[in-house]
Scaffold this motif. Structure first.
Motif, PDB file in Angstrom:
ATOM      1  N   LEU A  65     125.414  48.906 -27.099  1.00  0.00           N
ATOM      2  CA  LEU A  65     124.978  50.071 -26.570  1.00  0.00           C
ATOM      3  C   LEU A  65     125.322  50.189 -25.041  1.00  0.00           C
ATOM      4  CD1 LEU A  65     122.537  48.746 -28.466  1.00  0.00           C
ATOM      5  CD2 LEU A  65     121.365  50.919 -28.044  1.00  0.00           C
ATOM      6  N   THR A  66     126.396  51.061 -24.774  1.00  0.00           N
ATOM      7  CA  THR A  66     126.650  50.956 -23.346  1.00  0.00           C
ATOM      8  C   THR A  66     126.198  52.218 -22.615  1.00  0.00           C
ATOM      9  OG1 THR A  66     128.661  50.049 -24.273  1.00  0.00           O
ATOM     10  CG2 THR A  66     128.955  51.158 -22.153  1.00  0.00           C
ATOM     11  N   LEU A  67     125.463  52.187 -21.626  1.00  0.00           N
ATOM     12  CA  LEU A  67     124.804  53.081 -20.818  1.00  0.00           C
ATOM     13  C   LEU A  67     125.748  53.726 -19.619  1.00  0.00           C
ATOM     14  CD1 LEU A  67     121.997  54.201 -19.884  1.00  0.00           C
ATOM     15  CD2 LEU A  67     122.025  52.388 -18.075  1.00  0.00           C
ATOM     16  N   SER A  68     125.757  54.884 -19.567  1.00  0.00           N
ATOM     17  CA  SER A  68     126.840  55.825 -18.677  1.00  0.00           C
ATOM     18  C   SER A  68     126.335  55.388 -17.157  1.00  0.00           C
ATOM     19  CB  SER A  68     126.488  57.262 -18.871  1.00  0.00           C
ATOM     20  OG  SER A  68     125.170  57.460 -18.384  1.00  0.00           O
ATOM     21  N   ASP A  69     127.152  55.653 -16.378  1.00  0.00           N
ATOM     22  CA  ASP A  69     127.015  55.332 -14.865  1.00  0.00           C
ATOM     23  C   ASP A  69     126.025  55.878 -14.304  1.00  0.00           C
ATOM     24  OD1 ASP A  69     129.280  53.811 -15.015  1.00  0.00           O
ATOM     25  OD2 ASP A  69     130.646  55.379 -14.134  1.00  0.00           O
ATOM     26  N   ASP A  70     125.657  57.276 -14.855  1.00  0.00           N
ATOM     27  CA  ASP A  70     124.387  57.965 -14.068  1.00  0.00           C
ATOM     28  C   ASP A  70     122.969  57.724 -14.993  1.00  0.00           C
ATOM     29  OD1 ASP A  70     124.805  59.369 -16.461  1.00  0.00           O
ATOM     30  OD2 ASP A  70     125.005  61.159 -15.754  1.00  0.00           O
ATOM     31  N   ALA A  71     123.413  56.812 -16.249  1.00  0.00           N
ATOM     32  CA  ALA A  71     122.052  56.294 -16.871  1.00  0.00           C
ATOM     33  C   ALA A  71     121.467  57.454 -17.851  1.00  0.00           C
ATOM     34  CB  ALA A  71     121.097  55.652 -16.106  1.00  0.00           C
ATOM     35  N   GLN A  72     122.306  58.210 -17.865  1.00  0.00           N
ATOM     36  CA  GLN A  72     121.705  59.630 -18.638  1.00  0.00           C
ATOM     37  C   GLN A  72     122.119  59.688 -20.067  1.00  0.00           C
ATOM     38  OE1 GLN A  72     119.191  61.753 -17.575  1.00  0.00           O
ATOM     39  NE2 GLN A  72     119.285  59.969 -15.926  1.00  0.00           N
ATOM     40  N   SER A  73     122.855  58.790 -20.562  1.00  0.00           N
ATOM     41  CA  SER A  73     123.455  58.698 -22.003  1.00  0.00           C
ATOM     42  C   SER A  73     123.821  57.265 -22.323  1.00  0.00           C
ATOM     43  CB  SER A  73     124.640  59.752 -22.124  1.00  0.00           C
ATOM     44  OG  SER A  73     125.687  59.267 -21.460  1.00  0.00           O
ATOM     45  N   LEU A  74     123.597  57.175 -23.716  1.00  0.00           N
ATOM     46  CA  LEU A  74     124.179  55.879 -24.131  1.00  0.00           C
ATOM     47  C   LEU A  74     125.220  56.077 -25.167  1.00  0.00           C
ATOM     48  CD1 LEU A  74     120.631  53.989 -25.316  1.00  0.00           C
ATOM     49  CD2 LEU A  74     122.577  53.155 -23.681  1.00  0.00           C
ATOM     50  N   SER A  75     126.277  55.107 -25.235  1.00  0.00           N
ATOM     51  CA  SER A  75     127.190  55.275 -26.398  1.00  0.00           C
ATOM     52  C   SER A  75     127.020  53.978 -27.134  1.00  0.00           C
ATOM     53  CB  SER A  75     128.741  55.038 -25.818  1.00  0.00           C
ATOM     54  OG  SER A  75     129.485  55.034 -26.553  1.00  0.00           O
ATOM     55  N   VAL A  76     126.656  54.439 -28.510  1.00  0.00           N
ATOM     56  CA  VAL A  76     126.012  53.359 -29.232  1.00  0.00           C
ATOM     57  C   VAL A  76     127.383  53.163 -30.522  1.00  0.00           C
ATOM     58  CG1 VAL A  76     124.194  52.826 -31.196  1.00  0.00           C
ATOM     59  CG2 VAL A  76     123.811  54.240 -29.298  1.00  0.00           C
ATOM     60  N   GLN A  77     127.989  51.779 -30.599  1.00  0.00           N
ATOM     61  CA  GLN A  77     128.954  51.823 -31.400  1.00  0.00           C
ATOM     62  C   GLN A  77     128.322  50.555 -32.477  1.00  0.00           C
ATOM     63  OE1 GLN A  77     132.480  52.537 -31.473  1.00  0.00           O
ATOM     64  NE2 GLN A  77     132.009  51.943 -33.500  1.00  0.00           N
TER      65      GLN A  77
END
Length: 553
Positions: A439-451
């Protein structure tokens, strides 16, 4: 738990051992019985358990039972104990369809409605091939029956399941667009085999597969009243010990094969060196399916196709009631494995892989090393666990996940009914303890990329704003809701300040995560409103059944 038995046959109840002389002639398989026994140490003379079989080119090298087949009568599990193998049955259904195609009686490219006109109303059209590859987008009939209010101990028939599927007015996705495991395709495939061949699935497979191979204890069980000799009862743990966990559902195709680890040695031998079944059909079963965009899946026809620690593998697990099963082959090593259990708490994949780790220890790649959990003195530079905390939503797939810190300070993931500790990889990324999901957090912490490792592309999850529902928000949801597709009614009610969903077969807690978003158990309910904002109902979405509309009464 019961007191330990002092009966004279207690040691026999722990295990019944059968090792063929051929095992001694295969130095490439250093079977270490004490080490394997240790894998199954949780299954004793007081618990349900498992039977294990190891094969090479169909020869039974090792077979052993752990635990009890019947807790009432203290009957030990043996290699000839019969178990329901659940979804591990799917490979036999797929083979039956391939046999009929080879005879020119149907084609995998046929639209399903050609053979099942009851499904003509289901659009867009789907093919037999898409059903067998789990890319048809069919809602899962097991879940549909449960949502309609059926208990596992209810008697339900093939007609009940077909009627529920025929009543559906939507698919989970465009056929061929994605892979999503569904029991419906294999249940429908069994009906097609029966209509095209004029035989029951059991009669078809008995004549062409089971009897020719000498699988005398194997059959497809379509009648819950049928007496099955040497069959294990199934159990699941409770706070008071073990309880019987068996179903009276009479559908076949997606499951219902009853067999033993001894019989499965003969099936393993057929896959290794075909003598009864056309080798081309067996090869076709082991070819991965493809999506519309050409991407390969990890599923053939009734068999999963993947690799384990660097070795190509075919496999399929099964679970039904308290039964658990696994069938696994490593073609290059000609090693086969079957595990059948009557303990609902058993994890057949994990147990099987532990056995493989022992048997093929010198041929397996080293397991990938995972990062250590993030702790105060070992966290990566810039890692701030509180930035990950929150509720995130994947709107396209209607999935919620929650991240929070536990009392020990570690980040924990909850997704559906499961979860676990997250391990820090960097300031922006964390990983599940198994290493399967990052799980990778966006720079603004408003979204997650789940791989996930088994998915080609990551899934985007957006952070939901913090939401604290007021008493009036909860009260506004109270009422009765009906689904025409399920022919059932649910009630949303308040118990104190807790929102609950009540159906015929039980109740569950609901959590309002936004004005129009409700988190249920393994599902998401999205509220529907008219142009003036008045509540009209909701849409139910889960992993296997999406888009089911409930209207407010």
């Amino acid at each position: 738990m019961k007191k330990k038995s002092t009966r004279p046959f207690r040691l026999a109840a722990v295990a019944s051992l059968l090792v063929c002389a051929s095992a001694m002639a295969v130095p490439t398989l250093p079977l270490d019985s004490p080490a394997i026994d240790q894998v199954f140490k949780a299954f004793t003379a007081e618990t349900p358990g498992c039977a294990l079989g190891l094969y090479q080119e169909g020869k039974l090298l090792y077979a052993k039972g752990y635990g009890l087949a019947d807790l009432n009568h203290q009957v030990p599990i043996r290699p000839d104990t019969v178990f329901d193998i659940g979804s591990t049955s799917k490979q036999f259904t797929a083979l039956a369809v391939l046999m009929l195609q080879a005879e020119g009686k149907l084609s995998l490219q046929d639209e399903v409605s050609k053979h099942l006109p009851e499904l003509k109303g289901l659009k867009p059209a789907i093919t037999l091939e898409q059903m067998l590859h789990h890319t048809a987008g069919l809602r899962d009939y097991n879940e549909l029956l449960m949502l309609a209010g059926h208990f596992g101990e209810d008697v339900t028939t093939a007609d009940d399941a077909l009627q529920r599927l025929a009543a559906q007015r939507g698919l989970n996705f465009t056929p061929g667009a994605r892979f999503s495991y569904s029991n419906s395709g294999y249940f429908l495939a069994a009906l097609i085999v029966e209509r095209v061949s004029g035989q029951s699935l059991d009669a078809f497979l008995q004549a062409r597969v089971f009897q020719p191979l000498g699988m005398k204890a194997t059959h497809v069980r379509s009648d819950h009243n049928q007496v099955v000799a040497h069959r294990a009862s199934a159990y699941s743990p409770t706070e008071h010990g073990f309880a019987i966990d068996m179903s009276n559902w009479d559908q076949v195709g997606d499951g219902a094969v009853q067999t033993t680890v001894q019989d499965l040695a003969l099936w393993d031998g057929e896959l290794a060196r075909p003598r009864v079944v056309d080798a081309k059909l067996l090869q076709a079963m082991q070819q991965p399916g493809r999506l519309n965009d050409g991407q390969a899946t990890q599923y053939g026809l009734g068999l999963g196709v993947d690799n384990y620690r660097g070795l190509p593998r075919i496999q399929h697990s099964g679970a039904w009631g308290g039964y658990r099963a696994m069938f696994m082959r490593f073609p290059a090593q000609q090693l086969g494995l079957a595990l059948t259990c009557n303990a609902g708490q058993a994890n057949p994949l994990a147990l099987s892989q532990q056995v493989v780790d022992i048997v093929l220890a010198d041929q397996l790649a080293k397991p990938a090393e995972l990062k250590r959990p993030a702790v105060a003195d070992a966290a990566p530079a810039g890692f701030e666990p509180q930035r990950f905390e929150g509720v995130f939503f994947d709107a396209e797939n209607s999935q919620l996940l929650k991240i929070k810190r536990g009392g020990d300070g570690q980040l924990k993931l909850q997704r559906g009914g499961s979860g676990g500790v997250l391990m820090a990889l960097s300031a922006q990324a964390v990983q599940t303890k198994t290493g399967i999901t990052t799980l990778t957090l966006s720079d603004d912490a408003q979204s997650l990329s789940v791989q996930r490792r088994d998915e080609a592309a990551p899934r985007p999850f957006k952070r939901l704003p913090a939401y604290q529902p007021q008493a009036a928000d909860l009260a506004a949801l109270v009422g009765h809701y009906r689904s025409a597709e399920l022919d059932t009614q649910w009630q949303i009610r308040l118990q104190g300040q807790e929102l609950q969903m009540k159906a015929r077969n039980g109740q569950s807690s609901l959590t309002l995560q936004g004005r129009d978003l409700i988190e249920g158990e393994n599902a998401v309910l999205t509220l529907r409103r008219d142009a003036k904002g008045a509540l009209q109902g909701f849409v139910y979405d889960s992993d296997r059944s999406r888009g089911i509309v409930f209207e407010r009464r």
